[in-house]
Design an enzyme around this catalytic site. Structure first.
Site, PDB file in Angstrom:
ATOM      1  CG  HIS A 231      -1.940   1.071   1.235  1.00 30.40           C
ATOM      2  ND1 HIS A 231      -1.863   2.121   2.128  1.00 30.40           N
ATOM      3  CD2 HIS A 231      -3.043   1.298   0.469  1.00 30.40           C
ATOM      4  CE1 HIS A 231      -2.889   2.940   1.906  1.00 30.40           C
ATOM      5  NE2 HIS A 231      -3.617   2.468   0.912  1.00 30.40           N
TER       6      HIS A 231
ATOM      7  CG  ASP B 156      -6.950   3.768  -0.221  1.00 31.72           C
ATOM      8  OD1 ASP B 156      -5.711   3.660  -0.095  1.00 31.72           O
ATOM      9  OD2 ASP B 156      -7.558   4.836  -0.053  1.00 31.72           O
TER      10      ASP B 156
END
EC number: 3.1.1.4
Length: 124
Positions: A48, A99
């Protein structure tokens, strides 16, 4: 945006408290990151982080005030399934997918309590 990422995690893991559960977990969950991820969940966070870094380098994401932490996008949640809205612009779509993929990754990774509030200076 970060607040949307928290909502996405709550979508894939109902009943979780993302800020309490995942902030300061392992070497990469939370602000910054270094070293080798300590487990699968920590690898989700490293991926991420790298995704947000890649977003900053996209032509469509030339951030001035905006950055992946504050740039909002549109998505929906239905029965733990996240869908990024097709009306997002290229930059919003990229961040939404960063996300979304991380939230799905979190939902599949085991949670090891001993990696919460890890001594990053010692282990990362």
């Amino acid at each position: 945006a970060l607040w949307q990422f928290r909502s996405m995690i709550k979508c894939t893991i109902p009943g979780s408290d993302p800020l309490l559960d995942f902030n300061n977990y392992g070497c990469y969950c939370g602000l910054g990151g270094s070293g080798t991820p300590v487990d699968e969940l920590d690898r989700c966070c490293e991926t991420h982080d790298n995704c947000y870094r890649d977003a900053k380098n996209l032509d469509s994401c030339k951030f001035l005030v905006d950055n992946p932490y504050t740039n909002s996008y549109s998505y929906s949640c239905s029965n733990t399934e996240i869908t990024c809205n097709s009306k997002n612009n290229a930059c919003e779509a990229f961040i939404c997918n960063c996300d979304r993929n991380a939230a799905i990754c979190f939902s599949k990774a085991p949670y090891n309590k001993e990696h919460k509030n890890l001594d990053t200076k010692k282990y990362c």
